[in-house]
Design an enzyme around this catalytic site. Structure first.
Site, PDB file in Angstrom:
ATOM      1  N   ARG A 109      11.812   8.924   6.800  1.00 27.05           N
ATOM      2  CA  ARG A 109      10.771   9.382   5.844  1.00 27.05           C
ATOM      3  C   ARG A 109      10.224  10.692   6.388  1.00 27.05           C
ATOM      4  O   ARG A 109       9.692  10.734   7.498  1.00 27.05           O
ATOM      5  CB  ARG A 109       9.661   8.334   5.721  1.00 27.05           C
ATOM      6  CG  ARG A 109       8.442   8.890   5.000  1.00 27.05           C
ATOM      7  CD  ARG A 109       7.454   7.839   4.573  1.00 27.05           C
ATOM      8  NE  ARG A 109       7.951   7.069   3.446  1.00 27.05           N
ATOM      9  CZ  ARG A 109       7.188   6.305   2.675  1.00 27.05           C
ATOM     10  NH1 ARG A 109       5.901   6.199   2.909  1.00 27.05           N
ATOM     11  NH2 ARG A 109       7.715   5.640   1.669  1.00 27.05           N
ATOM     12  N   HIS A 136      12.749   9.768  -3.780  1.00 27.94           N
ATOM     13  CA  HIS A 136      12.417   8.458  -3.199  1.00 27.94           C
ATOM     14  C   HIS A 136      13.413   7.424  -3.753  1.00 27.94           C
ATOM     15  O   HIS A 136      13.049   6.532  -4.523  1.00 27.94           O
ATOM     16  CB  HIS A 136      10.970   8.088  -3.571  1.00 27.94           C
ATOM     17  CG  HIS A 136      10.378   6.999  -2.731  1.00 27.94           C
ATOM     18  ND1 HIS A 136      11.043   6.410  -1.679  1.00 27.94           N
ATOM     19  CD2 HIS A 136       9.166   6.382  -2.792  1.00 27.94           C
ATOM     20  CE1 HIS A 136      10.268   5.492  -1.130  1.00 27.94           C
ATOM     21  NE2 HIS A 136       9.129   5.447  -1.784  1.00 27.94           N
ATOM     22  N   GLN A 139      12.915   3.507  -3.666  1.00 30.20           N
ATOM     23  CA  GLN A 139      11.894   2.989  -4.585  1.00 30.20           C
ATOM     24  C   GLN A 139      12.481   2.798  -5.983  1.00 30.20           C
ATOM     25  O   GLN A 139      12.243   1.777  -6.637  1.00 30.20           O
ATOM     26  CB  GLN A 139      10.702   3.950  -4.642  1.00 30.20           C
ATOM     27  CG  GLN A 139       9.572   3.437  -5.503  1.00 30.20           C
ATOM     28  CD  GLN A 139       8.914   2.190  -4.951  1.00 30.20           C
ATOM     29  OE1 GLN A 139       8.477   2.170  -3.809  1.00 30.20           O
ATOM     30  NE2 GLN A 139       8.846   1.125  -5.743  1.00 30.20           N
ATOM     31  N   ASP A 225       2.315   7.422 -10.719  1.00 29.00           N
ATOM     32  CA  ASP A 225       2.238   7.540  -9.257  1.00 29.00           C
ATOM     33  C   ASP A 225       0.929   8.276  -8.934  1.00 29.00           C
ATOM     34  O   ASP A 225       0.272   8.813  -9.845  1.00 29.00           O
ATOM     35  CB  ASP A 225       3.468   8.325  -8.759  1.00 29.00           C
ATOM     36  CG  ASP A 225       3.625   8.344  -7.248  1.00 29.00           C
ATOM     37  OD1 ASP A 225       2.887   7.622  -6.550  1.00 29.00           O
ATOM     38  OD2 ASP A 225       4.490   9.098  -6.762  1.00 29.00           O
ATOM     39  N   CYS A 265       4.780   2.672  -7.772  1.00 31.84           N
ATOM     40  CA  CYS A 265       5.423   2.462  -6.467  1.00 31.84           C
ATOM     41  C   CYS A 265       4.431   2.008  -5.401  1.00 31.84           C
ATOM     42  O   CYS A 265       4.831   1.428  -4.405  1.00 31.84           O
ATOM     43  CB  CYS A 265       6.151   3.728  -6.042  1.00 31.84           C
ATOM     44  SG  CYS A 265       5.093   5.161  -5.814  1.00 31.84           S
ATOM     45  N   ARG A 293      11.582  -4.070  -2.932  1.00 28.36           N
ATOM     46  CA  ARG A 293      12.034  -3.056  -1.973  1.00 28.36           C
ATOM     47  C   ARG A 293      12.879  -3.719  -0.885  1.00 28.36           C
ATOM     48  O   ARG A 293      13.928  -3.206  -0.505  1.00 28.36           O
ATOM     49  CB  ARG A 293      10.823  -2.348  -1.321  1.00 28.36           C
ATOM     50  CG  ARG A 293      10.068  -1.390  -2.219  1.00 28.36           C
ATOM     51  CD  ARG A 293      10.867  -0.125  -2.529  1.00 28.36           C
ATOM     52  NE  ARG A 293      11.276   0.601  -1.336  1.00 28.36           N
ATOM     53  CZ  ARG A 293      10.498   1.451  -0.652  1.00 28.36           C
ATOM     54  NH1 ARG A 293       9.275   1.719  -1.066  1.00 28.36           N
ATOM     55  NH2 ARG A 293      10.960   2.087   0.409  1.00 28.36           N
TER      56      ARG A 293
HETATM   57  N1  NVA Z   1       4.749  10.303  -4.494  1.00 22.38           N
HETATM   58  C1  NVA Z   1       4.151   9.528  -3.429  1.00 22.38           C
HETATM   59  C2  NVA Z   1       4.892   8.241  -3.244  1.00 22.38           C
HETATM   60  C3  NVA Z   1       4.335   7.350  -2.177  1.00 22.38           C
HETATM   61  C4  NVA Z   1       5.152   6.121  -1.958  1.00 22.38           C
HETATM   62  C5  NVA Z   1       4.158  10.343  -2.139  1.00 22.38           C
HETATM   63  O1  NVA Z   1       5.148  11.043  -1.890  1.00 22.38           O
HETATM   64  O2  NVA Z   1       3.173  10.301  -1.407  1.00 22.38           O
HETATM   65  N1   CP Z   2       6.076   2.827  -2.235  1.00 26.62           N
HETATM   66  C1   CP Z   2       6.179   3.167  -0.937  1.00 26.62           C
HETATM   67  O1   CP Z   2       7.134   3.807  -0.503  1.00 26.62           O
HETATM   68  O2   CP Z   2       5.155   2.688  -0.179  1.00 26.62           O
HETATM   69  P1   CP Z   2       4.820   3.095   1.322  1.00 26.62           P
HETATM   70  O3   CP Z   2       4.366   4.530   1.304  1.00 26.62           O
HETATM   71  O4   CP Z   2       3.727   2.143   1.718  1.00 26.62           O
HETATM   72  O5   CP Z   2       6.054   2.921   2.163  1.00 26.62           O
END
Ligand code: NVA
Ligand code: CP
Length: 310
Positions: A109, A136, A139, A225, A265, A293
């Site tokens: 990540r 992502h 997800q 989101d 998500c 997930r």
């Molecule tokens: N779009 C959000 C998703 C979090 C799971 C982010 O990138 O922070």
């Molecule tokens: N939806 C998701 O990826 O959650 P986290 O940021 O908690 O991993």
């Protein structure tokens, strides 16, 4: 995985797999989930190790990968920028060469997609995108599986995207192109999806609407989101103003199909991108979505490490 094995696959974007591979993964996820619910031990990844590299915060991604790997008999190494040499400017390429000599699979990540692409280019083992600024895929894998569980095949359906043209929106567009559904996208001005960044060739897989109500009309699934994704916190105040009309509420759900689902998500901000009434209401499947997930990622890890079973 032996070095140089030509069958090695990475999962860096949703479009890294084909429709028939998704059909296989959804069926494996269903089987793996059923076994888990029946307390049946299933440990095909005994002695395999997953390295998880987090340069951004996480709850679901960490727990789902870590629990999933242990359940399948493997083990996990958890690294962050702060507690590894990644935060002290060791080149990504060198980190990839070293880490991938010691583990069987890597989940990352991070911020730029280019970081995981550079890592993957120098990795001996499969690399999975656990979220970047651009995509992502894990997800959306869970979201489509959740849709199928509740409503059957997603082909030909309409998904309404209300909010930021972000990593989630880009990945929904890729999924629509591969799996044959349509995304109705409504974003505030200045936050549109960019089809080139999303990586879609077929403009027919999505339609853009100025008003979120129009995007929700007749949708089988409404999803949104956070207004501010991780890494964009400096824009918080201007985003709060720009996104004020992009809150999924009961009126938007009312113009969608009567059996429309709501997904997010997570993490969610009730009163910003979604009302409490919608996310905690009868059409919301966000808790199934979060749980899934783990099941889909177990199927993904099994596939990347062992190929097709049977
Ligand atoms: N779009 C959000 C998703 C979090 C799971 C982010 O990138 O922070
Ligand atoms: N939806 C998701 O990826 O959650 P986290 O940021 O908690 O991993």
């Amino acid at each position: 995985m032996k070095p140089g094995l030509s069958l090695m696959k990475h999962y860096l974007q949703f479009k890294d797999l084909r429709a028939e591979e998704y059909a296989y993964l959804f069926e494996r996820a269903r089987i793996i989930k059923t076994r888990f619910k029946n307390y049946e031990k299933y440990q095909p990844l005994t002695d395999r190790t997953l390295a998880m590299i987090f340069e951004k915060a996480s709850t679901r991604t960490r727990v789902s990968f870590e629990a999933g790997m242990y359940q399948m008999g493997g083990s996990v190494v958890h690294l962050t920028t702060g507690d590894s040499q990644l935060g002290r400017a060791e080149p990504v390429e060198d980190s990839a060469r070293v880490i991938s000599r010691m583990v069987d699979l890597v989940m990352i990540r991070t911020y730029e997609q280019s970081m995981i692409e550079r890592f993957a280019a120098h990795s001996r083992v499969p690399v999975i995108n656990g979220l970047t600024n651009e995509y992502h895929p894990c997800q959306i894998l869970a979201d489509v599986f959740t849709f199928i569980e509740h409503r059957g095949d997603i082909k030909g359906r309409v998904v309404a995207w209300v909010g930021d043209g972000n990593n989630m929106a880009n990945t929904w567009l890729q999924a629509a192109e591969i799996l044959g559904f349509t995304v109705h996208v409504s974003t505030p001005g200045g936050y549109e999806v960019d089809p080139a960044l999303a990586g879609v060739r077929d403009r027919g897989c999505y339609k853009v609407f100025d008003h979120p109500m129009q995007a929700c009309e007749g949708a089988h699934l409404v999803t949104t989101d956070v207004w501010t994704s991780m890494g964009y916190e400096a824009e918080n105040e201007e985003r709060r103003k720009a996104f004020v009309d992009w809150c999924v509420d009961e009126e938007m759900m009312a113009v969608a199909r009567p059996d429309a689902l709501f997904m997010h998500c997570l993490p969610a901000h009730r009163g910003e991108e979604v009302t409490a009434g919608v996310i905690d209401g009868p059409q919301s499947v966000v808790w199934d979505e979060a749980e899934n997930r783990m099941h889909v990622q177990k199927a993904l890890m099994e596939y990347l490490l062992l190929g097709r079973i049977g």
